[in-house]
Scaffold this active site. Structure first.
Site, PDB file in Angstrom:
ATOM      1  N   GLY A  16       0.819  -1.207   0.000  1.00 24.32           N
ATOM      2  CA  GLY A  16       0.000   0.000   0.000  1.00 24.32           C
ATOM      3  C   GLY A  16       0.847   1.248   0.000  1.00 24.32           C
ATOM      4  O   GLY A  16       0.525   2.249   0.653  1.00 24.32           O
ATOM      5  N   GLY A  20      -1.068   7.801   1.108  1.00 30.25           N
ATOM      6  CA  GLY A  20      -1.327   7.847   2.543  1.00 30.25           C
ATOM      7  C   GLY A  20      -0.186   7.399   3.422  1.00 30.25           C
ATOM      8  O   GLY A  20       0.971   7.809   3.269  1.00 30.25           O
ATOM      9  N   ARG A  41      -0.508  -0.796  -6.213  1.00 35.35           N
ATOM     10  CA  ARG A  41      -1.199  -1.123  -7.468  1.00 35.35           C
ATOM     11  C   ARG A  41      -1.115  -0.016  -8.509  1.00 35.35           C
ATOM     12  O   ARG A  41      -1.550  -0.210  -9.632  1.00 35.35           O
ATOM     13  CB  ARG A  41      -2.669  -1.449  -7.170  1.00 35.35           C
ATOM     14  CG  ARG A  41      -2.841  -2.742  -6.384  1.00 35.35           C
ATOM     15  CD  ARG A  41      -4.285  -3.175  -6.295  1.00 35.35           C
ATOM     16  NE  ARG A  41      -5.040  -2.341  -5.378  1.00 35.35           N
ATOM     17  CZ  ARG A  41      -6.352  -2.459  -5.168  1.00 35.35           C
ATOM     18  NH1 ARG A  41      -7.044  -3.374  -5.824  1.00 35.35           N
ATOM     19  NH2 ARG A  41      -6.968  -1.664  -4.316  1.00 35.35           N
ATOM     20  N   ASP A  63      -0.860  -6.660  -6.143  1.00 31.37           N
ATOM     21  CA  ASP A  63      -2.140  -6.751  -5.447  1.00 31.37           C
ATOM     22  C   ASP A  63      -1.975  -7.829  -4.388  1.00 31.37           C
ATOM     23  O   ASP A  63      -1.843  -9.013  -4.707  1.00 31.37           O
ATOM     24  CB  ASP A  63      -3.253  -7.122  -6.431  1.00 31.37           C
ATOM     25  CG  ASP A  63      -4.637  -7.118  -5.784  1.00 31.37           C
ATOM     26  OD1 ASP A  63      -4.717  -7.222  -4.541  1.00 31.37           O
ATOM     27  OD2 ASP A  63      -5.634  -7.030  -6.518  1.00 31.37           O
ATOM     28  N   ASN A  90       0.609  -2.885   5.202  1.00 36.35           N
ATOM     29  CA  ASN A  90      -0.178  -1.666   5.361  1.00 36.35           C
ATOM     30  C   ASN A  90      -1.380  -1.587   4.436  1.00 36.35           C
ATOM     31  O   ASN A  90      -2.341  -0.864   4.724  1.00 36.35           O
ATOM     32  CB  ASN A  90       0.748  -0.465   5.110  1.00 36.35           C
ATOM     33  CG  ASN A  90      -0.004   0.827   4.916  1.00 36.35           C
ATOM     34  OD1 ASN A  90      -0.597   1.372   5.849  1.00 36.35           O
ATOM     35  ND2 ASN A  90      -0.009   1.328   3.684  1.00 36.35           N
ATOM     36  N   TYR A 156     -15.701  -3.135   8.264  1.00 37.99           N
ATOM     37  CA  TYR A 156     -14.389  -2.502   8.370  1.00 37.99           C
ATOM     38  C   TYR A 156     -13.847  -2.657   9.786  1.00 37.99           C
ATOM     39  O   TYR A 156     -12.705  -3.088   9.993  1.00 37.99           O
ATOM     40  CB  TYR A 156     -14.455  -1.024   7.982  1.00 37.99           C
ATOM     41  CG  TYR A 156     -13.130  -0.329   8.212  1.00 37.99           C
ATOM     42  CD1 TYR A 156     -12.056  -0.573   7.365  1.00 37.99           C
ATOM     43  CD2 TYR A 156     -12.948   0.540   9.294  1.00 37.99           C
ATOM     44  CE1 TYR A 156     -10.823   0.033   7.591  1.00 37.99           C
ATOM     45  CE2 TYR A 156     -11.729   1.147   9.517  1.00 37.99           C
ATOM     46  CZ  TYR A 156     -10.667   0.892   8.667  1.00 37.99           C
ATOM     47  OH  TYR A 156      -9.443   1.481   8.892  1.00 37.99           O
ATOM     48  N   GLY A 187      -6.373   6.753  14.613  1.00 41.02           N
ATOM     49  CA  GLY A 187      -7.709   7.314  14.584  1.00 41.02           C
ATOM     50  C   GLY A 187      -7.851   8.212  13.371  1.00 41.02           C
ATOM     51  O   GLY A 187      -7.390   7.876  12.272  1.00 41.02           O
ATOM     52  N   PHE A 193      -8.191   7.736   2.350  1.00 42.16           N
ATOM     53  CA  PHE A 193      -9.060   6.741   2.975  1.00 42.16           C
ATOM     54  C   PHE A 193     -10.543   7.033   2.739  1.00 42.16           C
ATOM     55  O   PHE A 193     -11.311   6.178   2.282  1.00 42.16           O
ATOM     56  CB  PHE A 193      -8.757   6.694   4.476  1.00 42.16           C
ATOM     57  CG  PHE A 193      -9.648   5.794   5.285  1.00 42.16           C
ATOM     58  CD1 PHE A 193      -9.340   4.453   5.428  1.00 42.16           C
ATOM     59  CD2 PHE A 193     -10.782   6.289   5.917  1.00 42.16           C
ATOM     60  CE1 PHE A 193     -10.160   3.615   6.179  1.00 42.16           C
ATOM     61  CE2 PHE A 193     -11.599   5.465   6.664  1.00 42.16           C
ATOM     62  CZ  PHE A 193     -11.287   4.126   6.800  1.00 42.16           C
TER      63      PHE A 193
END
Length: 258
Positions: A16, A20, A41, A63, A90, A156, A187, A193
Site C-alpha cells: 500500500g 497515505g 497497485r 495486489d 499496510n 471494516y 484514529g 481513505f
C-alpha cells in the site's frame, strides 16, 4: 543507555505504498537512508518514489490479495533488498458507510479480501525468512475501529479487530525468534481513505475532516519509524493514536420519541 537502531541498517517491505500512510512511510525511512521495497497497485506513483530516492527504493506493482504473486515477488527480490528486516503490511481500505442491513456484499468482500487475506498473505510470504535470519519486524496497520464501534463501521471495524488479535497471536508465535510485531492503530487521519470509502466523492470525504485537525500520513509514519528504530530487545505491541480533537464516543442510546 541503549542505542536506537540506525535506519540505514533497515530494509523495509511496504505494501500500500502508493498513497497515505504507506507512501509517507517510504518517504520517512528512505529519507533516513533505509532501503525500501515499495509495493502497490499504481505504477505511476511507484515510479515517482523510485525517481526521488533512486537506488534506495525498489518498486513493484502488487495486489496483495493474490497469494501466488506475493510469494513470487518475495522469492525474486533483487540482492540488495533480499534481506528485508521490516515488513509493513499496510495495504487496506474501507468501502461504504451504510448500516449492515443496507451494505453492499461486494464492499464487504473487498474489505475482507484486502484487510484480512491480503495482510495474511503478506505476512506468511515474508515471515519465514526473517525467522530464519533471527531478525525482523512485522508492522501491521490496524485502526481504532478495531476497538471502538461506530455506525456503518460494521465489517471494516471487524477486519481491524481481526488485525489487532492476529498481531497479538503472531507476537506469541515469534517471541524469542528475533522478530518483533507491532500493530499501528490510527484514529482520524486524512489520507485518501475517505475518498475510497465514499467511492470518489471528494466533497463527502472532506466533510469527515471539516472543523478538525486530523493526523496525517506523515504523523503515522513517524510512529512506525519510532517502533522500528527502538533497540531490538524492545517490542512495541500496539500504538493507538487519535487526533487531539477526537476521542472514543459516548455510548449511543437510540430513544423512541414520546
Amino acid at each position: 543507555m541503549s542505542q536506537l537502531l540506525d535506519p540505514r541498517t533497515l530494509t523495509l517491505l511496504v505494501t500500500g505504498a502508493t498513497s497515505g500512510i504507506g507512501a509517507a512511510t517510504v518517504r520517512r525511512f528512505a529519507g533516513a537512508g533505509a532501503r525500501v521495497i515499495a509495493l502497490g497497485r499504481r505504477a505511476e506513483r511507484l515510479e515517482e518514489l523510485k525517481a526521488h530516492y533512486g537506488d534506495l527504493v525498489h518498486t513493484a506493482v502488487l495486489d496483495t490479495r493474490d497469494l501466488k504473486a506475493t510469494e513470487e515477488l518475495v522469492a525474486n527480490l533483487p540482492e540488495p533488498f533480499r534481506a528485508y528486516n521490516v515488513v509493513f503490511a499496510n495495504a487496506g481500505l474501507a468501502q461504504g458507510l451504510e448500516p449492515a442491513y443496507e451494505a453492499r456484499i461486494e464492499d464487504w468482500d473487498t474489505m475482507v479480501d484486502t484487510n484480512i487475506s491480503g495482510l495474511l498473505y503478506t505476512v506468511r510470504a515474508t515471515l519465514p525468512a526473517m525467522v530464519a535470519r533471527g531478525e525482523g519486524h512485522v508492522v501491521l496497520t490496524g485502526s481504532i475501529a478495531g476497538d471502538y464501534a461506530y455506525p456503518g463501521g460494521n465489517v471494516y471495524g471487524a477486519t481491524k479487530a481481526f488485525v489487532k488479535q492476529f498481531a497479538l497471536n503472531l507476537w506469541s508465535d515469534v517471541a524469542g525468534t528475533g522478530v518483533r510485531v507491532t500493530n499501528i492503530e490510527p484514529g482520524l487521519t486524512e489520507t485518501e481513505f475517505s475518498v475510497v470509502r465514499f467511492r470518489g466523492d471528494q466533497g463527502r470525504a472532506d466533510g469527515v475532516y471539516a472543523g478538525a485537525t486530523p493526523m496525517t500520513g506523515d504523523d503515522i509514519a513517524e510512529q512506525v519509524f519510532f517502533a522500528c528504530t527502538l533497540p531490538r530487545h524492545v517490542n512495541i505491541t500496539r500504538i493507538q493514536a487519535m487526533a487531539s480533537q477526537q476521542t472514543f464516543g459516548p455510548l449511543v442510546v437510540k430513544r423512541t420519541p414520546a
